[in-house]
Design a protein around this motif. Structure first.
Motif, PDB file in Angstrom:
ATOM      1  N   UNK A 506       0.829  -1.210   0.000  1.00 50.39           N
ATOM      2  CA  UNK A 506       0.000   0.000   0.000  1.00 50.39           C
ATOM      3  C   UNK A 506       0.861   1.257   0.000  1.00 50.39           C
ATOM      4  N   UNK A 507       1.870   1.284   0.857  1.00 50.23           N
ATOM      5  CA  UNK A 507       2.766   2.439   0.926  1.00 50.23           C
ATOM      6  C   UNK A 507       4.158   2.007   0.472  1.00 50.23           C
ATOM      7  N   UNK A 508       4.468   2.126  -0.812  1.00 54.07           N
ATOM      8  CA  UNK A 508       5.815   1.752  -1.272  1.00 54.07           C
ATOM      9  C   UNK A 508       6.878   2.562  -0.541  1.00 54.07           C
ATOM     10  N   UNK A 509       7.917   1.880  -0.129  1.00 54.41           N
ATOM     11  CA  UNK A 509       8.996   2.555   0.598  1.00 54.41           C
ATOM     12  C   UNK A 509       9.895   3.273  -0.406  1.00 54.41           C
ATOM     13  N   UNK A 510      10.082   4.575  -0.266  1.00 53.63           N
ATOM     14  CA  UNK A 510      10.959   5.285  -1.212  1.00 53.63           C
ATOM     15  C   UNK A 510      12.390   4.803  -1.088  1.00 53.63           C
ATOM     16  N   UNK A 511      13.095   4.828  -2.207  1.00 54.55           N
ATOM     17  CA  UNK A 511      14.478   4.354  -2.240  1.00 54.55           C
ATOM     18  C   UNK A 511      15.350   5.381  -2.942  1.00 54.55           C
ATOM     19  N   UNK A 512      16.622   5.371  -2.607  1.00 53.39           N
ATOM     20  CA  UNK A 512      17.572   6.269  -3.228  1.00 53.39           C
ATOM     21  C   UNK A 512      18.962   5.648  -3.128  1.00 53.39           C
ATOM     22  N   UNK A 513      19.871   6.146  -3.939  1.00 53.40           N
ATOM     23  CA  UNK A 513      21.247   5.678  -3.886  1.00 53.40           C
ATOM     24  C   UNK A 513      21.976   6.416  -2.763  1.00 53.40           C
ATOM     25  N   UNK A 514      22.541   5.641  -1.852  1.00 54.14           N
ATOM     26  CA  UNK A 514      23.239   6.190  -0.697  1.00 54.14           C
ATOM     27  C   UNK A 514      24.648   5.602  -0.669  1.00 54.14           C
ATOM     28  N   UNK A 515      25.581   6.274  -1.326  1.00 56.92           N
ATOM     29  CA  UNK A 515      26.947   5.759  -1.399  1.00 56.92           C
ATOM     30  C   UNK A 515      27.617   5.736  -0.031  1.00 56.92           C
ATOM     31  N   UNK A 516      27.224   6.687   0.853  1.00 55.09           N
ATOM     32  CA  UNK A 516      27.793   6.673   2.193  1.00 55.09           C
ATOM     33  C   UNK A 516      27.398   5.405   2.940  1.00 55.09           C
ATOM     34  N   UNK A 517      26.227   4.861   2.588  1.00 49.31           N
ATOM     35  CA  UNK A 517      25.765   3.662   3.267  1.00 49.31           C
ATOM     36  C   UNK A 517      26.614   2.444   2.986  1.00 49.31           C
ATOM     37  N   UNK A 518      27.428   2.486   1.916  1.00 47.19           N
ATOM     38  CA  UNK A 518      28.295   1.350   1.610  1.00 47.19           C
ATOM     39  C   UNK A 518      29.375   1.147   2.667  1.00 47.19           C
TER      40      UNK A 518
END
Length: 688
Positions: A506-518
């Motif tokens: 119902x509520x798709x979770x937004x996503x983004x590229x997070x290079x710091x997260x690597x």
């Protein structure tokens, strides 16, 4: 980091790049069956790269350690945060006040409370706490112990402006050891989340502080929360105000937990409408140990002074100023008694064009205000001119209006009716309350009907999947029957999963590229797993079909795995983006990248097995299905524009224009109407 540190860092990175490049050269030379002159040069370059790694890696480590120590310094952290807050608040004040930086020095008075802070006069501050004025609000605020201030006032009295101005004045007077004032809106605070945890999360989201730094600042009481909009937390129809009550409980526990912090136990600043706070206080829900002030109406002399500082033509405005002076309690004076209304009057009556000789030709005259019968009529008259004035003063590069006034009115009214319905009914979708003030771009799709949009989304995914499967069986794709059957099963499975996701998520979770997260352990493991899979596939395909085929498959899968590892997504972390339009763009980039990346991988396999036509069909089918399954916003935009014409196709662009036109404002990841009065007027006034 100083110049020497940056140099060492650059040399370290260069050494790593040389090493990786040299190693790839050696592998290529060996794969060609021997080491010719070029191969020998590759080996020598590999040795040079290793030497670069040996000498560069320690330098890289040392410089990164120095950078980390520099970032951990509390003084440096607070200095960076103060700079970010100052830039944001200056821009926000420009939007709220309008095209001029002029402000009204509104008076305020103290309202005695049962649980009140203690006023301790200083040599430089006011001698009494009974009254004050906006331009000296810092001197009024600092002597209170604890530093807890509640700013109340009527709708349009300037509470948000006062809070923002207080932030800027506190920053101007701030010493290195003082806390950094940070203004945050309360509308998005989940009532079940503790205040300090929410504060840390907002610092990481809005001002991009690392979690460790945000925790350190909050624990050391080096952040002064300035919280705006207690009255806007609950739906308009909710007389119980459960979220506001829960928030007051958290804020009162905040002072109890920090009671041993010397002069700043639980210091904060809070704004609320007078009627809403009076209702809460009548049920014994108050902000404990705080000084409460109420903003007064604009005095005639203050209004006249404001007009002079705005640089208006005194002759044109003479009938208005004369009427205000002659009847301080009359219709016009009561209608223009708030900074919001006074600023609105100047905005709409200063609209003009330029004659060939440079003279201003005004669209209307302020004297028209004298003929309106009631304060409500003055209000509606000004609001009715607000949109035409905004459209007229913001043409495109050709000098033509970007939108027509009727279009802007109709589109904004659609959004206002949606918010008003949410506030009036308190409705929710899948347990999530729909907002009554915030226009969050990637969460606007329930406006067109939550079941309708999800059904269209699921149907579109299913239709695209079926069309791609049919395309596999068109003669000329160059595949065997077995290959087509396998591809059909794969695409059918992907299409079924996409269709199920489109309906049940119902509520798709937004996503983004997070290079710091690597840098996190979990992301590194995910990336390592992708590399292992890519290596295995490359070896298997290379042994069967040749080195180049194996290399192509391996690189494609490795790239896709790296992209997947770099993806971050959380509804709680969505507010990290500085502007509301950034998150939908980032989510679309992820969808396209993963769809195209996966399509390339499957297309390569299909091409190697059954030819180019078959590979292209598989690649396009996968990319389209993933793209549609992950793009509910696109489905929503297409429906409301092509199906109902309720909103423009490029909704984000329009909302950004409306913000620049000062019809909307930005609050975190949400757009909001410039003022509640504008939102309410739109709900009851259809376009002409």
């Amino acid at each position: 980091m100083n110049l020497a540190g940056k140099t060492r860092y650059a040399l370290g990175v260069l050494g790593l790049v040389l090493s990786i490049g040299s190693f790839a050269w050696v592998i290529r030379a060996l794969a060609q069956g021997g080491l010719d002159a070029g191969g020998q040069a590759g080996v020598l370059s590999f040795g040079a790269g290793v030497l670069g790694l040996v000498f560069g890696a320690p330098a890289l480590h040392m410089s990164s350690q120095a950078l980390r120590l520099q970032r951990d310094d509390p003084t440096a952290i607070t200095r960076r945060l103060a700079t970010s807050v100052r830039v944001a608040e200056r821009a926000n004040r420009q939007r709220l006040v309008g095209s001029s930086a002029s402000m009204i020095d509104v008076n305020f008075r103290l309202v005695p409370e049962v649980s009140q802070a203690v006023f301790t006069p200083t040599a430089t501050g006011p001698a009494t706490a009974a009254t004050g004025h906006l331009f000296a609000i810092v001197e009024y605020y600092l002597p209170w112990r604890p530093n807890r201030l509640l700013i109340t006032g009527s709708s349009g009295a300037g509470k948000t402006i006062a809070a923002g101005d207080l932030v800027l004045r506190l920053l101007a007077a701030r010493a290195e050891s003082d806390p950094v004032p940070v203004r945050l809106t309360l509308t998005g605070w989940p009532e079940d989340r503790d205040f300090e945890g929410w504060l840390v999360r907002r610092l990481t989201e809005v001002y991009e502080l690392p979690v460790r730094d945000a925790l350190a600042l909050v624990d050391a009481r080096l952040v002064l929360p300035v919280l705006d909009g207690l009255d806007e937390m609950d739906p308009a129809a909710s007389t119980a105000r459960p979220r506001a009550i829960a928030a007051l409980g958290h804020l009162n526990r905040y002072i109890d937990e920090h009671a041993d912090s010397g002069g700043r136990p639980g210091a904060l600043i809070l704004t609320c409408r007078t009627d809403a706070y009076t209702d809460l206080a009548a049920r014994d829900h108050r902000l404990a140990t705080a000084a409460r002030i109420v903003l007064d109406d604009v005095l005639v002399v203050q209004g006249v002074d404001y007009l002079q500082r705005r640089g208006v033509d005194a002759t044109r405005w003479a009938p208005v100023t004369a009427t205000l002076a002659a009847a301080p309690g009359g219709t016009l004076a009561r209608a223009l008694s708030t900074p919001w209304r006074l600023n609105l009057a100047v905005t709409v009556y200063e609209e003009h064009t330029l004659a060939p000789d440079g003279r201003k030709i005004f669209a209307r005259e302020p004297a028209d205000l004298l003929h309106l019968a009631s304060p409500g009529a003055v209000r509606d008259h000004l609001l009715g001119l607000m949109i035409p004035a905004a459209v007229a003063v913001r043409p495109d590069h050709n000098g033509r209006p970007q939108y027509r006034s009727g279009q802007v009115h109709a589109w904004l009214r659609t959004l206002a009716l949606y918010l008003d319905d949410n506030r009036a009914t308190g409705r929710s979708v899948a347990g999530r309350p729909l907002p009554g003030t915030d226009l969050i771009l990637h969460e606007l799709w329930p406006l067109a009907g939550d079941r309708r949009v999800r059904a269209i989304h699921a149907l579109g995914t299913c239709v695209v999947g079926m069309a791609m499967i049919v395309g596999l069986w068109i003669p000329g794709t160059g595949s065997t029957i077995a290959g087509r059957i396998i591809a059909t099963v794969v695409l059918a499975l992907i299409g079924a999963l996409g269709t199920i996701h489109a309906w049940f998520k119902v509520w798709p979770i937004p996503a983004w590229f997070d290079l710091e997260g690597l840098r996190t352990v979990e992301r590194r493991r995910r990336a390592a797993l992708g590399l292992v899979v890519a290596l295995v596939l490359a070896l298997v395909v290379g042994l069967e079909l040749g080195f180049l085929f194996g290399l192509a498959i391996g690189l494609a899968v490795a790239l896709l795995g790296w992209l997947r590892a770099a993806v971050s997504g959380s509804s709680d972390d969505a507010a990290r983006f500085a502007h509301p339009r950034d998150l939908p763009r980032a989510n679309l980039a992820v969808t396209l990248a993963l769809g195209i990346g996966g399509g390339v991988c499957l297309g390569l396999v299909g091409t190697l097995v059954s030819g180019l036509g078959f590979g292209l069909t598989v690649a396009c089918g996968y990319a389209l299905m993933v793209g549609i399954a992950g793009s509910r916003n696109v489905v929503f935009a297409a429906w409301v524009h092509l199906g109902t014409h309720q909103l423009p196709w490029r909704l984000g662009r329009f909302l950004n224009w409306a913000t620049e036109a000062e019809l909307l404002r930005v609050a975190g990841t949400a757009y909001q109407f410039r003022h509640r009065e504008l939102q309410e007027w739109l709900t009851r006034t259809p376009p002409v």
